[in-house]
Design a protein around this motif. Structure first.
Motif, PDB file in Angstrom:
ATOM      1  N   GLY A 404       0.846  -1.186   0.000  1.00  0.00           N
ATOM      2  CA  GLY A 404       0.000   0.000   0.000  1.00  0.00           C
ATOM      3  C   GLY A 404       0.881   1.235   0.000  1.00  0.00           C
ATOM      4  N   LEU A 405       0.375   2.326  -0.554  1.00  0.00           N
ATOM      5  CA  LEU A 405       1.127   3.580  -0.624  1.00  0.00           C
ATOM      6  C   LEU A 405       0.215   4.713  -0.168  1.00  0.00           C
ATOM      7  CD1 LEU A 405       3.917   4.662  -1.545  1.00  0.00           C
ATOM      8  CD2 LEU A 405       2.859   5.184  -3.753  1.00  0.00           C
ATOM      9  N   TYR A 406       0.690   5.496   0.808  1.00  0.00           N
ATOM     10  CA  TYR A 406      -0.136   6.524   1.439  1.00  0.00           C
ATOM     11  C   TYR A 406       0.616   7.850   1.490  1.00  0.00           C
ATOM     12  CZ  TYR A 406      -2.698   2.415   3.041  1.00  0.00           C
ATOM     13  OH  TYR A 406      -3.388   1.237   3.089  1.00  0.00           O
ATOM     14  N   ALA A 407      -0.058   8.908   1.033  1.00  0.00           N
ATOM     15  CA  ALA A 407       0.472  10.269   1.180  1.00  0.00           C
ATOM     16  C   ALA A 407      -0.157  10.886   2.418  1.00  0.00           C
ATOM     17  CB  ALA A 407       0.158  11.093  -0.057  1.00  0.00           C
ATOM     18  N   ASN A 408       0.618  11.687   3.152  1.00  0.00           N
ATOM     19  CA  ASN A 408       0.054  12.257   4.373  1.00  0.00           C
ATOM     20  C   ASN A 408       0.621  13.629   4.674  1.00  0.00           C
ATOM     21  OD1 ASN A 408       2.358  11.880   6.542  1.00  0.00           O
ATOM     22  ND2 ASN A 408       2.291   9.970   5.353  1.00  0.00           N
ATOM     23  N   VAL A 409      -0.161  14.392   5.391  1.00  0.00           N
ATOM     24  CA  VAL A 409       0.294  15.636   6.007  1.00  0.00           C
ATOM     25  C   VAL A 409       0.156  15.444   7.510  1.00  0.00           C
ATOM     26  CG1 VAL A 409      -0.280  17.102   4.049  1.00  0.00           C
ATOM     27  CG2 VAL A 409      -1.999  16.681   5.797  1.00  0.00           C
TER      28      VAL A 409
END
Length: 472
Positions: A404-409
């Motif tokens: 899985g690949l997740y972008a976050n702030v």
């Protein structure tokens, strides 16, 4: 009339139980018919004992449940098994027979359990600190033998033999179930560490080291016996009794008289209680659920070196929320309290040492008597967790792959209260600290998490960091 219609529909749910895939079954939410668990069949466990798997399944032979409870317990049972880190995949399929009887078919894919891992690490407290100097003379080498699911009983055996800059030898054995009812467990640890280099003070919230070339500046020998109690599935209690022996070079006490107690050698006993409530969907990288932990520890029990007397309290609460489809939010509230007025340097806690720390201040050490911190993440699933079968790999221990690949702030904040905030030029105590930035998380099988983050902090510094555990 409506009641007759509903009674007429309910047999259709029984048919669906037998014909629909597992993921479709979880859409069913209504049935006025109860089901009896008749048999539980397990397959795929070539090494793991059946009783270890049955311990995590929240349905037992003879249980009578409604459909919604049946499906809910199946989902929780899968979560329990996955979070034991024994299997790459877990499937539980209910099949109906004799009108209201249900058999459960549990199919697992076991992991590879024996890992002789070469040691090639840095002597500094984290990777980012070592990367600032790139000093390869500060590297340790050796072997760390990890045996998971030892004897097929979910036992863990961990042996470390390390040479190089620092020397370490340790033995750690954990058996979660020594009682017949599978509630009580035991953990044993013994180890010794010998360091050439030891930090002895802070200067501007960074560690200052003393190096002893021909001998060791710090020696530690320790042992720990822990009793564990897990009555159900999500709670676990631990009570630990420990022994520690410390020896410091005389030069260290000359450089910092508050480094230890009045002499360079001392030993003490400790008592620690730990409680965890873990209701996360996937512990290495949670997206749903919550986690709570409390830890109380007393170092020094009035025996051996009687001057050792230190109490500490640690509390944490994490929550993970799905906001909408691919959007997720998580936050963590943590506090650490040490009420003793006098704390030798080597005993002091603070931001920068696990488990305390916020992003943006990985390169600093902020000691305090009381510490509170907040961490938060808003993330978007660029690639939600997807499973694949790599057919060119023959063994199922490695060919069932997911990622899985997740972008976050994120935004983190912390406050470290200290009675002597400006000692050794410490300027980060008694003030609110924060860090914010963006990151990219990669998650895959065998509990692997790789994070890349770019962060800005209150001091107008910005850094790029790489980490190997979930942020919350």
């Amino acid at each position: 009339m409506y009641k007759r219609i509903l009674l007429g529909i309910s047999p259709l749910f029984l048919l669906l139980l037998e014909t629909l895939p597992v993921y479709s079954q979880y859409q069913l939410t209504y049935s006025d018919t109860t089901f009896v668990v008749d048999h539980i069949f397990i397959s795929g466990n070539k090494h793991t004992k059946n009783n270890i798997i049955l311990r995590e399944i929240e349905l037992k032979k003879g249980d009578t449940v409604y459909l919604h409870a049946l499906l809910n317990k199946i989902e929780k049972s899968k979560q329990n098994l996955i979070n034991r880190s024994l299997f790459n995949t877990v499937d539980i399929t209910p099949k109906r027979h004799d009108f209201n009887k249900v058999d459960l078919y549990v199919e697992v894919t076991e992991r590879w359990y024996i890992w002789p891992i070469p040691i090639l690490t840095y002597a500094d407290r984290n990777f980012n600190v070592w990367w600032e100097t790139n000093d390869f003379s500060r590297v340790n080498y050796g072997v760390n033998l990890k045996v998971y699911n030892f004897r097929g009983r979910m036992e863990t055996l961990n042996v470390i033999l390390q040479g190089g800059y620092d020397k370490t030898v340790s033995f750690d054995w954990r058996d979660p179930y020594v009682s017949k009812e599978q509630k009580w467990g035991v953990e044993l640890f013994a180890g010794a560490t010998f360091n050439h280099e030891t930090d002895y003070k802070l200067d501007k919230n960074k560690l200052v080291y003393y190096h002893e070339e021909k001998s060791y500046s710090k020696k530690r020998i320790s042992g720990l016996v822990t009793a564990t109690y897990r009555p159900k599935y999500y709670f676990i209690h631990k009570l630990s009794f420990g022994y520690d022996y410390w020896e410091f070079a005389d030069t260290l006490l000359q450089l910092n008289p508050d480094l230890a107690y009045s002499h360079s050698r001392f030993s003490y006993l400790s008592l620690e209680y730990n409680f965890k409530y873990d209701f996360r969907d996937y512990a290495p990288y949670p997206l749903h659920g919550f986690y709570a932990e409390a830890d109380l520890k007393q170092d020094g029990l009035g025996l051996l070196s009687k001057e050792v007397n230190l109490f500490s309290l640690y509390l944490v609460f994490d929550q993970y929320i799905q906001l909408h489809k691919r959007w997720y939010f998580a936050y963590s509230l943590t506090t650490q309290l040490i009420p003793n007025r006098y704390q030798p340097y080597f005993f002091q806690k603070g931001l920068g040492y696990d488990p305390m720390g916020i992003r943006g201040y990985q390169l600093y050490m902020v000691r305090g008597d009381w510490i509170g911190q907040f961490r938060s993440n808003l993330k978007f699933a660029i690639v939600p967790k997807k499973s694949f079968i790599l057919r060119f790999i023959k063994t199922e221990k490695f060919n069932r792959f997911f990622f899985g690949l997740y972008a976050n702030v994120f935004f983190d904040g912390a406050y470290a209260s200290s009675r002597t905030p400006y000692k050794n030029n410490s300027f980060l105590n008694n003030t609110f600290l924060y860090g914010t930035g963006v990151g990219l998380d990669f998650v895959t099988f065998y509990d692997v998490v790789i994070r890349a983050e770019y962060v800005f902090n209150k001091n107008k510094e910005h850094h790029f960091f790489i980490s190997f555990v979930a942020p919350i």
